[in-house]
Design a protein around this motif. Structure first.
Motif, PDB file in Angstrom:
ATOM      1  N   LEU A  83      43.955  55.266  36.437  1.00 43.79           N
ATOM      2  CA  LEU A  83      44.058  54.253  35.390  1.00 43.79           C
ATOM      3  C   LEU A  83      42.771  54.247  34.555  1.00 43.79           C
ATOM      4  O   LEU A  83      41.709  54.645  35.037  1.00 43.79           O
ATOM      5  CB  LEU A  83      44.288  52.875  36.013  1.00 43.79           C
ATOM      6  N   PRO A  84      42.846  53.781  33.301  1.00 45.86           N
ATOM      7  CA  PRO A  84      41.664  53.795  32.436  1.00 45.86           C
ATOM      8  C   PRO A  84      40.597  52.806  32.895  1.00 45.86           C
ATOM      9  O   PRO A  84      40.895  51.651  33.198  1.00 45.86           O
ATOM     10  CB  PRO A  84      42.219  53.398  31.064  1.00 45.86           C
ATOM     11  N   VAL A  85      39.365  53.284  32.949  1.00 48.22           N
ATOM     12  CA  VAL A  85      38.209  52.436  33.222  1.00 48.22           C
ATOM     13  C   VAL A  85      37.528  52.151  31.887  1.00 48.22           C
ATOM     14  O   VAL A  85      37.137  53.074  31.177  1.00 48.22           O
ATOM     15  CB  VAL A  85      37.225  53.116  34.191  1.00 48.22           C
ATOM     16  N   SER A 153      38.774  47.088  32.510  1.00 46.65           N
ATOM     17  CA  SER A 153      39.617  48.215  32.898  1.00 46.65           C
ATOM     18  C   SER A 153      41.079  47.811  33.070  1.00 46.65           C
ATOM     19  O   SER A 153      41.397  46.649  33.355  1.00 46.65           O
ATOM     20  CB  SER A 153      39.110  48.816  34.208  1.00 46.65           C
ATOM     21  N   ILE A 154      41.960  48.802  32.897  1.00 45.75           N
ATOM     22  CA  ILE A 154      43.376  48.611  33.216  1.00 45.75           C
ATOM     23  C   ILE A 154      43.528  48.862  34.709  1.00 45.75           C
ATOM     24  O   ILE A 154      43.697  49.986  35.166  1.00 45.75           O
ATOM     25  CB  ILE A 154      44.267  49.582  32.415  1.00 45.75           C
ATOM     26  N   THR A 155      43.420  47.801  35.499  1.00 41.94           N
ATOM     27  CA  THR A 155      43.501  47.923  36.953  1.00 41.94           C
ATOM     28  C   THR A 155      44.959  47.956  37.404  1.00 41.94           C
ATOM     29  O   THR A 155      45.881  47.858  36.593  1.00 41.94           O
ATOM     30  CB  THR A 155      42.768  46.764  37.638  1.00 41.94           C
ATOM     31  N   LYS A 156      45.148  48.080  38.710  1.00 42.34           N
ATOM     32  CA  LYS A 156      46.507  48.138  39.260  1.00 42.34           C
ATOM     33  C   LYS A 156      47.299  46.883  38.926  1.00 42.34           C
ATOM     34  O   LYS A 156      48.479  46.959  38.560  1.00 42.34           O
ATOM     35  CB  LYS A 156      46.436  48.334  40.775  1.00 42.34           C
ATOM     36  N   ASN A 157      46.676  45.715  39.033  1.00 43.84           N
ATOM     37  CA  ASN A 157      47.388  44.475  38.723  1.00 43.84           C
ATOM     38  C   ASN A 157      47.750  44.391  37.247  1.00 43.84           C
ATOM     39  O   ASN A 157      48.838  43.931  36.887  1.00 43.84           O
ATOM     40  CB  ASN A 157      46.532  43.264  39.111  1.00 43.84           C
TER      41      ASN A 157
END
Length: 376
Positions: A83-85, A153-157
């Motif tokens: 995912l993007p950081v 960031s676009i995290t898992k949640n």
């Protein structure tokens, strides 16, 4: 609608829902039965000696947020969606994919970007000072050779919430498209979806807010209901994100409800909150403090109830699965797995109930704010 047709339609709808529910239960059952084999898979007999199993780390890893979406496996052989950081530092914005950390969450692998060096320590990203090779902490666990940049960031949640939004758009645009093209009742999944929409309207919005004003709040109530319900269901899949088990998400939902109460509260509501009529003057300031505190506590109760119930369900399931590895006994699996499957099936009901309760109480609180009182 002709009254004689209502039992037939309800019967068919109930049968369709039962078939759908059975398919969902079977899917979750098979998925959880495979969880012990996937989630803790090793690289084979030649793999290096594994670390001692830590149930706390395992549970916190699965219910917590992360910069990559991990599904199963370990290390370089694991299946993880990068995912993007997105970081904002003193030197500007820095972006890269989470895969550049190579699955390291112990702060050992350094990512160099734009002349800066970053490490991932337990899903907190630190920017290392010059000359530092890994992050170090003092006795109070404050970083002494690194700083934390703003992390967007676009995290898992976040990714799971975006997935839920996409599903909701597909579902509702599909239902709206049917009604634009045809005047007939929808069939299949659209029929179930419309049943739930009518349920929110007739069993939640109308009774709690009132016939005159309920339509104004239907978009919010429908959004909250389906958002919570879908994310709860997705969260039961192995490797899925624990969205409503994240306190930040439930706080945001509670704040939306509070904002609607504050914005839409009418004159009667604020008068009964701040300066109650018919009450002795010396008592009014005391009651006003109580009422204001109650106004704040209502959304707090909403957010804590949702967070606690969803998190507790995940912890129980993971704890039952973890018993197999703690006791290192195949016989325990014969007890743990059936119990875990039972709790998972129960969580299907909890997923709906928590969405219903949150939406019901939100409608109740909003209804109290917009209600018109009769003055004698």
């Amino acid at each position: 609608m002709h009254p004689n047709l209502e039992p037939i339609i309800l019967s068919r709808t109930g049968t369709m829902i039962a078939h759908k529910s059975l398919k969902i239960i079977v899917t979750f059952t098979l998925a959880l039965a495979l969880l012990p084999f996937n989630a803790f898979a090793k690289d084979g007999p030649q793999a290096e000696e594994s670390k001692e199993f830590n149930p706390t780390d395992m549970i916190m890893h699965h219910i917590g947020d992360s910069h990559g979406w991990h599904f199963f496996g370990e290390g370089d052989s694991s299946f993880t969606l990068p995912l993007p950081v997105i970081l904002f530092t003193d030197n500007g914005m820095v972006t890269f994919m989470s895969s550049e950390f190579h699955h390291d969450t112990e702060g050992q692998y350094v990512v160099e970007k734009d002349g800066m060096r970053f490490v991932n320590y337990h899903e907190d990203i630190y920017k290392l000072d010059a000359g530092a090779e890994s992050v170090a902490f003092d006795e109070e666990h404050n970083a002494i050779n690194a700083s934390k940049p703003w992390d967007f960031s676009i995290t898992k949640n976040v990714a799971a919430m975006l997935l839920t939004v996409i599903l909701m758009l597909v579902f509702f645009f599909g239902l709206a498209g049917h009604h634009k093209k045809s005047k007939n009742a929808p069939a299949g999944f659209n029929n179930i979806l419309e049943t739930l929409v009518l349920f929110v309207r007739d069993e939640i919005a109308r009774p709690q807010i009132g016939e005159k004003k309920y339509m104004k709040f239907m978009p919010f109530l429908l959004t909250v209901f389906f958002f919570i319900w879908i994310t709860n269901l997705l969260g039961l899949l192995p490797g899925a994100a624990n969205v409503t088990g994240n306190i930040a998400v439930t706080v945001s939902l509670g704040l939306f409800t509070l904002a609607l109460i504050l914005i839409n509260g009418n004159k009667d509501f604020w008068q009964h909150t701040l300066w109650m009529p018919g009450i002795p003057t010396f008592v009014k300031p005391i009651l006003a403090v109580v009422e204001v505190l109650g106004l704040i506590i209502k959304p707090v109760a909403l957010m804590i109830r949702l967070f606690a119930n969803i998190t507790a369900g995940h912890i129980i399931i993971l704890s039952l699965i973890g018993l197999i590895f703690i006791l290192e006994s195949a016989g325990v699996a014969g007890i743990s797995v059936p119990f875990a499957l039972f709790i998972t099936i129960l969580e299907l009901l909890v997923a709906f109930l928590q969405a219903f309760i949150f939406t019901m109480l939100s409608a109740l609180f909003i209804g109290m704010a917009v209600a018109e009182h009769e003055h004698h």
